[in-house]
Design a protein around this motif. Structure first.
Motif, PDB file in Angstrom:
ATOM      1  N   SER A   1       1.007  -1.443   0.437  1.00 32.08           N
ATOM      2  CA  SER A   1      -0.528   0.136   0.448  1.00 32.08           C
ATOM      3  C   SER A   1       1.288   0.934  -0.381  1.00 32.08           C
ATOM      4  O   SER A   1       1.993   1.747   0.502  1.00 32.08           O
ATOM      5  CB  SER A   1      -1.453  -0.013   1.401  1.00 32.08           C
ATOM      6  OG  SER A   1      -1.206   1.332   1.378  1.00 32.08           O
ATOM      7  N   MET A   2       0.530   1.594  -0.893  1.00 35.69           N
ATOM      8  CA  MET A   2       1.964   3.051  -1.130  1.00 35.69           C
ATOM      9  C   MET A   2       1.030   4.279  -1.950  1.00 35.69           C
ATOM     10  O   MET A   2      -0.064   4.067  -2.693  1.00 35.69           O
ATOM     11  CB  MET A   2       2.738   3.274  -2.108  1.00 35.69           C
ATOM     12  CG  MET A   2       3.485   1.606  -1.535  1.00 35.69           C
ATOM     13  SD  MET A   2       5.328   0.874  -2.773  1.00 35.69           S
ATOM     14  CE  MET A   2       6.554   2.426  -2.096  1.00 35.69           C
ATOM     15  N   HIS A   3       1.617   5.518  -1.739  1.00 35.09           N
ATOM     16  CA  HIS A   3       1.282   6.845  -2.222  1.00 35.09           C
ATOM     17  C   HIS A   3       2.436   7.607  -2.316  1.00 35.09           C
ATOM     18  O   HIS A   3       3.237   7.621  -1.672  1.00 35.09           O
ATOM     19  CB  HIS A   3       0.212   8.238  -1.111  1.00 35.09           C
ATOM     20  CG  HIS A   3      -0.024   8.689  -1.972  1.00 35.09           C
ATOM     21  ND1 HIS A   3       0.288  10.651  -2.148  1.00 35.09           N
ATOM     22  CD2 HIS A   3      -0.612   9.040  -2.123  1.00 35.09           C
ATOM     23  CE1 HIS A   3      -0.181  10.506  -2.430  1.00 35.09           C
ATOM     24  NE2 HIS A   3      -0.997  10.410  -2.822  1.00 35.09           N
ATOM     25  N   GLY A   4       3.243   6.749  -3.742  1.00 35.37           N
ATOM     26  CA  GLY A   4       3.478   7.924  -4.127  1.00 35.37           C
ATOM     27  C   GLY A   4       4.901   7.353  -4.379  1.00 35.37           C
ATOM     28  O   GLY A   4       4.685   5.956  -4.369  1.00 35.37           O
ATOM     29  N   GLU A   5       5.810   7.579  -3.277  1.00 34.01           N
ATOM     30  CA  GLU A   5       7.362   6.595  -2.734  1.00 34.01           C
ATOM     31  C   GLU A   5       7.020   6.086  -1.587  1.00 34.01           C
ATOM     32  O   GLU A   5       7.854   5.661  -0.763  1.00 34.01           O
ATOM     33  CB  GLU A   5       8.017   7.131  -3.261  1.00 34.01           C
ATOM     34  CG  GLU A   5       8.944   7.361  -4.754  1.00 34.01           C
ATOM     35  CD  GLU A   5      10.092   7.864  -4.729  1.00 34.01           C
ATOM     36  OE1 GLU A   5      10.281   8.686  -4.232  1.00 34.01           O
ATOM     37  OE2 GLU A   5      10.651   8.595  -5.897  1.00 34.01           O
ATOM     38  N   THR A   6       5.779   7.066  -0.953  1.00 35.10           N
ATOM     39  CA  THR A   6       5.748   6.160   0.843  1.00 35.10           C
ATOM     40  C   THR A   6       4.989   4.969   0.599  1.00 35.10           C
ATOM     41  O   THR A   6       4.025   4.993   0.510  1.00 35.10           O
ATOM     42  CB  THR A   6       4.729   7.253   0.953  1.00 35.10           C
ATOM     43  OG1 THR A   6       5.458   8.337   0.731  1.00 35.10           O
ATOM     44  CG2 THR A   6       5.245   7.404   2.585  1.00 35.10           C
ATOM     45  N   PRO A   7       5.454   4.103   1.606  1.00 32.36           N
ATOM     46  CA  PRO A   7       5.233   3.670   1.874  1.00 32.36           C
ATOM     47  C   PRO A   7       3.682   3.423   2.988  1.00 32.36           C
ATOM     48  O   PRO A   7       3.775   4.346   4.092  1.00 32.36           O
ATOM     49  CB  PRO A   7       5.520   2.152   2.246  1.00 32.36           C
ATOM     50  CG  PRO A   7       7.015   2.360   2.287  1.00 32.36           C
ATOM     51  CD  PRO A   7       6.677   4.130   1.803  1.00 32.36           C
TER      52      PRO A   7
ATOM     53  N   LYS B   1       6.713  -2.171   1.169  1.00 29.97           N
ATOM     54  CA  LYS B   1       6.826  -2.117  -0.274  1.00 29.97           C
ATOM     55  C   LYS B   1       7.271  -3.071  -0.726  1.00 29.97           C
ATOM     56  O   LYS B   1       7.971  -3.547  -2.149  1.00 29.97           O
ATOM     57  CB  LYS B   1       8.807  -1.396   0.199  1.00 29.97           C
ATOM     58  CG  LYS B   1       8.232  -0.273   0.595  1.00 29.97           C
ATOM     59  CD  LYS B   1       9.350   1.042   0.236  1.00 29.97           C
ATOM     60  CE  LYS B   1      10.037   1.954  -1.236  1.00 29.97           C
ATOM     61  NZ  LYS B   1      10.464   3.155  -1.540  1.00 29.97           N
ATOM     62  N   THR B   2       7.276  -4.551  -0.709  1.00 27.41           N
ATOM     63  CA  THR B   2       7.182  -5.512  -0.766  1.00 27.41           C
ATOM     64  C   THR B   2       5.961  -6.074  -1.213  1.00 27.41           C
ATOM     65  O   THR B   2       5.383  -6.154  -0.655  1.00 27.41           O
ATOM     66  CB  THR B   2       8.333  -6.521  -0.066  1.00 27.41           C
ATOM     67  OG1 THR B   2       9.456  -5.346   0.672  1.00 27.41           O
ATOM     68  CG2 THR B   2       8.616  -7.911  -1.037  1.00 27.41           C
ATOM     69  N   THR B   3       6.098  -6.737  -2.800  1.00 24.12           N
ATOM     70  CA  THR B   3       4.805  -7.197  -2.823  1.00 24.12           C
ATOM     71  C   THR B   3       5.482  -9.086  -3.249  1.00 24.12           C
ATOM     72  O   THR B   3       6.606  -9.644  -3.632  1.00 24.12           O
ATOM     73  CB  THR B   3       4.023  -6.820  -3.878  1.00 24.12           C
ATOM     74  OG1 THR B   3       3.088  -7.639  -4.318  1.00 24.12           O
ATOM     75  CG2 THR B   3       4.705  -7.143  -5.480  1.00 24.12           C
ATOM     76  N   VAL B   4       4.017  -9.893  -4.027  1.00 24.63           N
ATOM     77  CA  VAL B   4       4.566 -11.213  -4.198  1.00 24.63           C
ATOM     78  C   VAL B   4       3.490 -11.201  -6.230  1.00 24.63           C
ATOM     79  O   VAL B   4       2.818 -11.166  -5.635  1.00 24.63           O
ATOM     80  CB  VAL B   4       4.454 -12.452  -3.484  1.00 24.63           C
ATOM     81  CG1 VAL B   4       4.258 -13.850  -3.972  1.00 24.63           C
ATOM     82  CG2 VAL B   4       4.925 -12.153  -2.050  1.00 24.63           C
TER      83      VAL B   4
ATOM     84  N   ALA C   1       4.718   3.266  -5.980  1.00 21.45           N
ATOM     85  CA  ALA C   1       3.114   3.382  -7.255  1.00 21.45           C
ATOM     86  C   ALA C   1       3.281   2.966  -8.017  1.00 21.45           C
ATOM     87  O   ALA C   1       2.851   1.637  -8.836  1.00 21.45           O
ATOM     88  CB  ALA C   1       2.571   3.699  -6.303  1.00 21.45           C
ATOM     89  N   GLU C   2       3.727   4.323  -8.604  1.00 22.05           N
ATOM     90  CA  GLU C   2       3.821   4.347 -10.363  1.00 22.05           C
ATOM     91  C   GLU C   2       4.535   3.436 -11.093  1.00 22.05           C
ATOM     92  O   GLU C   2       4.206   2.943 -12.403  1.00 22.05           O
ATOM     93  CB  GLU C   2       4.036   5.685 -11.206  1.00 22.05           C
ATOM     94  CG  GLU C   2       3.363   7.005 -10.444  1.00 22.05           C
ATOM     95  CD  GLU C   2       3.440   7.048  -8.674  1.00 22.05           C
ATOM     96  OE1 GLU C   2       4.130   6.896  -8.590  1.00 22.05           O
ATOM     97  OE2 GLU C   2       2.208   7.823  -8.164  1.00 22.05           O
ATOM     98  N   SER C   3       5.562   2.703 -10.302  1.00 24.40           N
ATOM     99  CA  SER C   3       6.157   1.819 -10.744  1.00 24.40           C
ATOM    100  C   SER C   3       5.620   0.013 -10.726  1.00 24.40           C
ATOM    101  O   SER C   3       6.640  -0.716 -11.579  1.00 24.40           O
ATOM    102  CB  SER C   3       7.488   1.375  -9.942  1.00 24.40           C
ATOM    103  OG  SER C   3       7.599   1.200  -8.576  1.00 24.40           O
ATOM    104  N   TYR C   4       4.853  -0.304 -10.172  1.00 20.47           N
ATOM    105  CA  TYR C   4       4.402  -1.451  -9.565  1.00 20.47           C
ATOM    106  C   TYR C   4       4.021  -1.856 -11.265  1.00 20.47           C
ATOM    107  O   TYR C   4       5.009  -3.893 -11.062  1.00 20.47           O
ATOM    108  CB  TYR C   4       2.762  -1.500  -9.326  1.00 20.47           C
ATOM    109  CG  TYR C   4       2.290  -2.809  -8.773  1.00 20.47           C
ATOM    110  CD1 TYR C   4       2.448  -3.595  -7.749  1.00 20.47           C
ATOM    111  CD2 TYR C   4       1.277  -3.524  -9.562  1.00 20.47           C
ATOM    112  CE1 TYR C   4       1.811  -4.421  -7.494  1.00 20.47           C
ATOM    113  CE2 TYR C   4       0.597  -4.239  -8.811  1.00 20.47           C
ATOM    114  CZ  TYR C   4       1.422  -4.762  -8.090  1.00 20.47           C
ATOM    115  OH  TYR C   4       0.703  -6.247  -7.966  1.00 20.47           O
ATOM    116  N   ALA C   5       3.267  -2.051 -12.034  1.00 20.09           N
ATOM    117  CA  ALA C   5       2.988  -2.521 -13.187  1.00 20.09           C
ATOM    118  C   ALA C   5       5.289  -3.331 -13.149  1.00 20.09           C
ATOM    119  O   ALA C   5       4.789  -3.738 -14.363  1.00 20.09           O
ATOM    120  CB  ALA C   5       2.571  -2.137 -13.806  1.00 20.09           C
ATOM    121  N   ASP C   6       5.343  -1.339 -14.473  1.00 17.39           N
ATOM    122  CA  ASP C   6       6.636  -1.948 -14.759  1.00 17.39           C
ATOM    123  C   ASP C   6       7.550  -2.720 -13.787  1.00 17.39           C
ATOM    124  O   ASP C   6       8.110  -3.913 -14.009  1.00 17.39           O
ATOM    125  CB  ASP C   6       7.633  -0.596 -14.580  1.00 17.39           C
ATOM    126  CG  ASP C   6       7.140   0.104 -15.659  1.00 17.39           C
ATOM    127  OD1 ASP C   6       6.612  -0.916 -16.263  1.00 17.39           O
ATOM    128  OD2 ASP C   6       7.346   1.354 -16.042  1.00 17.39           O
TER     129      ASP C   6
END
Length: 112
Positions: A5-11, A23-26, A42-47
């Motif tokens: 769960s992030m807003h921009g670069e902030t968890p 900041k970790t996902t699986v 958050a913006e980098s999630y898909a990449d």
């Protein structure tokens, strides 16, 4: 279990069911390079997912279209088709909500 769960670069540090977000996902457990992924924003999630070999359709309309495309292709390989009915649309909606990375399979029953 994990929560991202992030807003921009902030968890956001949310806590759900005893799990605190970070900041970790699986990603996908099968067919990917790394199961745990560090997400910088958050913006980098898909990449981040795609750069590590995780094929995921994050946008539901894109995932639904891919499921339809796969179903139509698999049906055509055995001389079938996906019928244009309300039941088909309802099933597509349900499968879209259940599947993250769609795959198609074909099978048959023994005639005996």
């Amino acid at each position: 279990r994990w929560v991202l769960s992030m807003h921009g670069e902030t968890p956001l540090g949310l806590s759900l069911f005893g799990v605190t977000s970070g900041k970790t996902t699986v990603g996908a457990r099968i067919g990917s390079e790394e199961p745990k992924l560090e997400v910088s924003s958050a913006e980098s999630y898909a990449d981040v997912l795609s750069s590590k070999g995780h094929v995921s359709f994050l946008v539901p309309t894109e995932r639904r279209a891919e499921i339809r495309r796969i179903a139509e292709h698999v049906a055509s390989t055995v001389g079938g088709r996906v019928p244009p009915t309300a039941d088909t649309e309802s099933l597509l909606d349900e499968v879209t909500g259940l599947v993250e990375s769609p795959e198609g399979v074909s099978g048959e029953f023994d005639a005996s």
